[in-house]
Design an enzyme around this catalytic site. Structure first.
Site, PDB file in Angstrom:
ATOM      1  N   ASP A 173      13.082  51.914  42.870  1.00  0.00           N
ATOM      2  CA  ASP A 173      13.904  51.266  42.018  1.00  0.00           C
ATOM      3  C   ASP A 173      13.118  50.257  41.224  1.00  0.00           C
ATOM      4  OD1 ASP A 173      16.614  52.466  42.874  1.00  0.00           O
ATOM      5  OD2 ASP A 173      16.003  51.636  44.754  1.00  0.00           O
ATOM      6  N   ASP A 194      26.945  60.929  41.886  1.00  0.00           N
ATOM      7  CA  ASP A 194      27.037  59.989  43.027  1.00  0.00           C
ATOM      8  C   ASP A 194      28.452  60.316  43.739  1.00  0.00           C
ATOM      9  OD1 ASP A 194      24.972  58.627  42.413  1.00  0.00           O
ATOM     10  OD2 ASP A 194      25.796  57.000  41.415  1.00  0.00           O
TER      11      ASP A 194
END
Lengths: 214, 254
Positions: free
Chosen positions: B12, B131
């Site tokens: 990330d 997701d």
């Protein structure tokens, strides 16, 4: 002696950052240039023809920019490396996009893996994406690379060679296909050496050290 | 079959720095994505994925430079996700040296974007990120905004549609599992992997190496993505690959 020059042919199909970076990394003394200028390409010591995307678009750009004429000259004069769709563009034709005539440096067709590719009862995903083994056929570009090493592939169409003597690497994914082709001073691979870690870098290093003699 | 299953460490990144804490022994500047990417590359990672969580445009310029720096030194495939909303975003990332981009929310809001992206750049570089959250037995739905906003879209049907629209790969994250370390949601992984004819990357929930094995063997995933088990030095990528190979999974070990 001035440093050697490697020309990576830029005909507007995809980013050449990786190919340039990998070649420059393995041969710091070579000047690697990304170019579409025929003069620069014809003066270079080594020439790389990359390619990504649809073959119809690649061949259209190759013809529109006269790259096919340049390649025709290069094939008679200096080491030439085709990568991925660069290899496919060197075959006779491809069945992608409804059928596309290619440059015919090697004999054979480019065919679709198909939507029902099955092996041992398992449905195989298409594109063929990831690290697969290549069974080598003796050639200077495999020097120092263990036979059956894995390289990174990403493609939905594969090369079916018509002349077995031109096959320099064999791959298998549901069907047997040509992972590498070679003839005289031309060598071309379906996988991405610039994305294949140590084995890929070794192949690029061998290419830049190659005099074009098989 | 000789095609290897893949392990993909995920970083990330915010304004060109790795966040969420990375804690390698021996790395002083833990936030340098180039250094971390090189480390994973040396450990035998099959690909690397960057999730850009930068909010501002200025920050995104930094991310582009980061991708350029990594592409010059790491010679395995790189995927960049986060904030990919327009064709221009894709072009910038590919020109910087990314091999694939991952499209998430933009695909939900505008599915035609996936079609346009695939037509322009080729399916091989278009990853659609999904997701998903379980909402009932055998039903998973797409959530956006980090799992907070339901869309009512059936995740399996969505994956099939995205493959038809030209996705080259699906990155499936189970929002119930993300960060929980109890293993992938094998139900949705398997349902999607069996429903589409493109590769599926399983993500979300990896806490140990057996979870990676389960993702492939029970979830039928083609690749497994993990972050924290590698970041905190619990396992190296090489250890993970050896563990999966010992379980009978085809891996790249050379």
């Amino acid at each position: 002696m001035s440093s050697k020059i490697c020309a990576v042919i830029d005909y507007g199909m995809g980013n050449l950052h990786s190919a340039h970076g990998a070649l420059q990394t393995v041969a710091p003394d070579t000047k690697v240039v990304v170019t579409s200028d025929p003069e620069v390409i014809l003066k270079a010591d080594h020439v790389v023809l990359p390619g990504v995307g649809a073959i119809r678009d690649c061949m259209a750009e190759i013809r529109a920019q006269g790259i096919d004429q340049v390649v025709a000259e290069v094939r008679n004069s200096k080491p030439l490396l085709g990568i991925c769709v660069g290899l496919q563009a060197m075959m006779d034709s491809s069945e992608e996009n409804g059928g596309v005539d290619c440059m015919g440096l090697f004999s054979g067709q480019v065919k679709f893996f198909g939507n029902d590719l099955v092996e041992n009862g398992e449905q195989l995903k298409v594109p063929h994406m990831g690290w697969n083994r290549v069974e080598q056929v003796a050639h200077p570009l495999w020097s120092g690379i263990a036979d059956n090493s894995r390289f990174y592939f990403v493609h939905s169409y594969y090369v079916q060679a018509a002349d077995a003597s031109q096959v320099k690497g064999r791959g298998h994914y549901g069907v047997d296909f040509a992972a590498a082709m070679g003839q005289d001073n031309v060598f071309a691979v379906q996988f991405h050496p610039e994305k294949s870690h140590n084995a890929g870098l070794a192949l690029l290093r061998n290419f830049l050290a190659w005099d074009g003699q098989a | 079959m000789a095609l290897a299953k893949r392990i993909i460490p995920c970083l990330d990144v915010d304004k060109g720095r790795v966040v969420k804490g990375v804690n390698f022994v021996g790395i002083r500047d833990a936030g340098d994505p180039v250094e971390i990417a090189k480390r994973y590359n040396d450990q035998g990672a099959d690909e690397i994925t960057f999730l850009d969580i930068t909010a501002s445009h200025e920050g995104r310029d930094t991310t582009v430079h980061m991708v350029e720096a990594i592409a010059e030194q790491v010679f395995i495939p790189l995927t960049v996700g986060g904030g990919i909303r327009e064709l221009e975003d894709i072009r910038r990332m590919l020109n910087a040296g990314a091999d694939k981009v991952s499209i998430n929310s933009a695909a939900v809001y505008n599915p035609e974007f996936v079609k346009a992206a695939s037509d322009k750049f080729g399916a091989q570089c278009i990853v659609v990120a999904i997701d998903a959250k379980q909402v009932a037995d055998d039903r998973w739905e797409i959530f956006t905004h980090g799992g907070r906003k339901p869309t009512g879209i059936n995740a399996v049907e969505w994956a099939v549609k995205m493959a038809e629209y030209g996705a080259g790969e699906i990155l499936l994250t189970s929002m119930d599992r993300d960060g929980v370390k109890s293993g992938f949601d094998l139900g949705v992984t398997r349902a999607i992997a069996d429903a589409v004819n493109i590769p599926v990357i399983a993500s979300g929930g990896v806490g140990n190496l057996d979870h990676l094995v389960d993702g492939v063997k029970q979830g039928h995933a083609d690749a497994v993505l993990a972050a924290s088990i590698f970041h905190f030095g619990e396992y190296t990528v090489q250890q993970a690959k050896e563990h999966m190979a010992a379980a009978g999974i085809e891996m790249r070990l050379d």
